[in-house]
Design an enzyme around this catalytic site. Structure first.
Site, PDB file in Angstrom:
ATOM      1  N   ASN A 188     -12.188  16.245  -0.062  1.00  0.00           N
ATOM      2  CA  ASN A 188     -12.942  15.033  -0.396  1.00  0.00           C
ATOM      3  C   ASN A 188     -14.425  15.305  -0.202  1.00  0.00           C
ATOM      4  OD1 ASN A 188     -13.652  12.375  -0.957  1.00  0.00           O
ATOM      5  ND2 ASN A 188     -13.016  11.579   1.036  1.00  0.00           N
ATOM      6  N   THR A 189     -15.230  14.778  -1.096  1.00  0.00           N
ATOM      7  CA  THR A 189     -16.672  14.902  -0.910  1.00  0.00           C
ATOM      8  C   THR A 189     -17.232  13.569  -0.435  1.00  0.00           C
ATOM      9  OG1 THR A 189     -18.779  15.476  -1.945  1.00  0.00           O
ATOM     10  CG2 THR A 189     -17.104  14.550  -3.402  1.00  0.00           C
ATOM     11  N   HIS A 190     -18.067  13.664   0.612  1.00  0.00           N
ATOM     12  CA  HIS A 190     -18.573  12.464   1.281  1.00  0.00           C
ATOM     13  C   HIS A 190     -20.106  12.529   1.320  1.00  0.00           C
ATOM     14  CE1 HIS A 190     -18.888   9.165   4.007  1.00  0.00           C
ATOM     15  NE2 HIS A 190     -19.486   9.898   4.915  1.00  0.00           N
ATOM     16  N   ASP A 201      -7.659  14.668   6.220  1.00  0.00           N
ATOM     17  CA  ASP A 201      -6.589  14.456   7.198  1.00  0.00           C
ATOM     18  C   ASP A 201      -6.343  12.948   7.292  1.00  0.00           C
ATOM     19  OD1 ASP A 201      -8.631  13.424   8.732  1.00  0.00           O
ATOM     20  OD2 ASP A 201      -8.597  15.009  10.243  1.00  0.00           O
ATOM     21  N   ARG A 233       0.836  -1.199   0.000  1.00  0.00           N
ATOM     22  CA  ARG A 233       0.000   0.000   0.000  1.00  0.00           C
ATOM     23  C   ARG A 233       0.882   1.263   0.000  1.00  0.00           C
ATOM     24  NH1 ARG A 233      -5.926   0.290   0.170  1.00  0.00           N
ATOM     25  NH2 ARG A 233      -6.205   2.502   0.518  1.00  0.00           N
ATOM     26  N   GLY A 235      -7.568  10.717   9.197  1.00  0.00           N
ATOM     27  CA  GLY A 235      -8.685   9.899   9.649  1.00  0.00           C
ATOM     28  C   GLY A 235      -9.598   9.526   8.488  1.00  0.00           C
ATOM     29  N   ASP A 238     -12.785  10.407   6.861  1.00  0.00           N
ATOM     30  CA  ASP A 238     -13.826  11.439   6.746  1.00  0.00           C
ATOM     31  C   ASP A 238     -13.920  12.323   7.989  1.00  0.00           C
ATOM     32  OD1 ASP A 238     -14.433  10.338   4.233  1.00  0.00           O
ATOM     33  OD2 ASP A 238     -15.863   8.931   5.097  1.00  0.00           O
TER      34      ASP A 238
HETATM   35  C1  GAR Z   1     -20.319  10.432  -4.376  1.00  0.00           C
HETATM   36  O1  GAR Z   1     -21.581  10.441  -3.761  1.00  0.00           O
HETATM   37  C2  GAR Z   1     -19.216  10.575  -3.342  1.00  0.00           C
HETATM   38  O2  GAR Z   1     -19.557  11.376  -2.266  1.00  0.00           O
HETATM   39  C3  GAR Z   1     -19.049   9.157  -2.902  1.00  0.00           C
HETATM   40  O3  GAR Z   1     -19.107   8.413  -4.076  1.00  0.00           O
HETATM   41  C4  GAR Z   1     -19.996   9.072  -4.991  1.00  0.00           C
HETATM   42  C5  GAR Z   1     -19.293   9.177  -6.308  1.00  0.00           C
HETATM   43  O4  GAR Z   1     -20.179   9.514  -7.334  1.00  0.00           O
HETATM   44  N1  GAR Z   1     -17.806   8.994  -2.210  1.00  0.00           N
HETATM   45  C6  GAR Z   1     -17.646   8.216  -1.152  1.00  0.00           C
HETATM   46  O5  GAR Z   1     -18.531   7.515  -0.676  1.00  0.00           O
HETATM   47  C7  GAR Z   1     -16.249   8.239  -0.563  1.00  0.00           C
HETATM   48  N2  GAR Z   1     -16.247   7.646   0.730  1.00  0.00           N
HETATM   49  P1  GAR Z   1     -19.650   9.908  -8.780  1.00  0.00           P
HETATM   50  O6  GAR Z   1     -18.577   8.885  -9.168  1.00  0.00           O
HETATM   51  O7  GAR Z   1     -20.849   9.836  -9.661  1.00  0.00           O
HETATM   52  O8  GAR Z   1     -19.080  11.292  -8.681  1.00  0.00           O
END
Ligand code: GAR
Length: 197
Positions: free
Chosen positions: A103-105, A137, A61, A139, A141
């Site tokens: 990052n978007t969660h 960071d 990794r 962690g 999320d």
């Molecule tokens: C999004 O909803 C994003 O927040 C999520 O995957 C989706 C990607 O959609 N990410 C996670 O869950 C990360 N932990 P997309 O490929 O259509 O943009």
């Protein structure tokens, strides 16, 4: 720079936004941790350089993280956006791009971190969930929150319908916020993210 693992609809929203010079940002490259995904195809159609660094092609990794770091560094990005990137980046990556990885969660942090935000929210029975854009960071999320958007949960939702509704709000939040980060800059003080400066 945007990293993806799947459908890339958030990436597409950013590609579309960047077509307007007033948006103030451009995507220098798109990276992925797997081949043959729609996210990479979207980048290719837009004429954006792509690369793939797959964990299974490295002996550890750490080696993967090092290679990913080098690949991203080669494009010298101001901000790295993880948009549906389903891997935790490692020490090298975070040390190199400290404070510049967002990052978007698909949940309202600090609730429901991890890979199954919409499913976990549904199972818990919450009435409101949403999406969170945060500075990555070490962690899962847990980083400083930049923006959040709320989405109602409906009684007849399943994971897919809920996630799709979240993604509509998420794409808007991502585009609005990344544009501001690029145009205005941002500071982080004791977890508090402020635009400007
Ligand atoms: C999004 O909803 C994003 O927040 C999520 O995957 C989706 C990607 O959609 N990410 C996670 O869950 C990360 N932990 P997309 O490929 O259509 O943009």
């Amino acid at each position: 720079m945007v990293l993806v693992s799947g459908a890339g609809t958030n990436l597409q929203a950013l590609i579309d936004a960047c077509a307007d010079p007033a948006y103030g940002a451009g995507i220098v490259a798109v990276g992925a941790d797997r081949e043959d995904i729609e996210g990479l195809a979207r980048a290719e159609r837009a004429g954006i350089p792509t690369f793939v660094r797959q964990v299974s092609q490295f002996t550890s990794r750490e080696h993967w993280d090092h290679a990913l770091t080098d690949s991203v560094k080669a494009f010298d990005p101001d901000i790295v956006v993880l948009a549906g990137f389903m891997k935790l980046v490692g020490e090298d990556f975070l040390a190199t791009f400290a404070g510049r990885v967002v990052n978007t969660h698909p949940a309202l942090s600090p609730s429901f971190p991890g890979m199954h935000g919409p499913a976990d929210a549904l199972a818990h029975g919450v009435k409101v969930t949403g999406a969170t854009l945060f500075v990555v960071d070490d962690g899962v999320d847990t980083g400083p929150i930049i923006a959040q958007t709320a989405v109602p949960v409906q009684d007849d939702d399943d994971v897919e319908s809920l996630h799709e509704r979240i993604k509509v709000a998420e794409r808007k939040m991502l585009v609005d916020t990344v544009g501001r980060l690029a145009r205005e800059g941002f500071t982080i003080t004791d977890r508090l993210v402020r635009f400007g400066g």
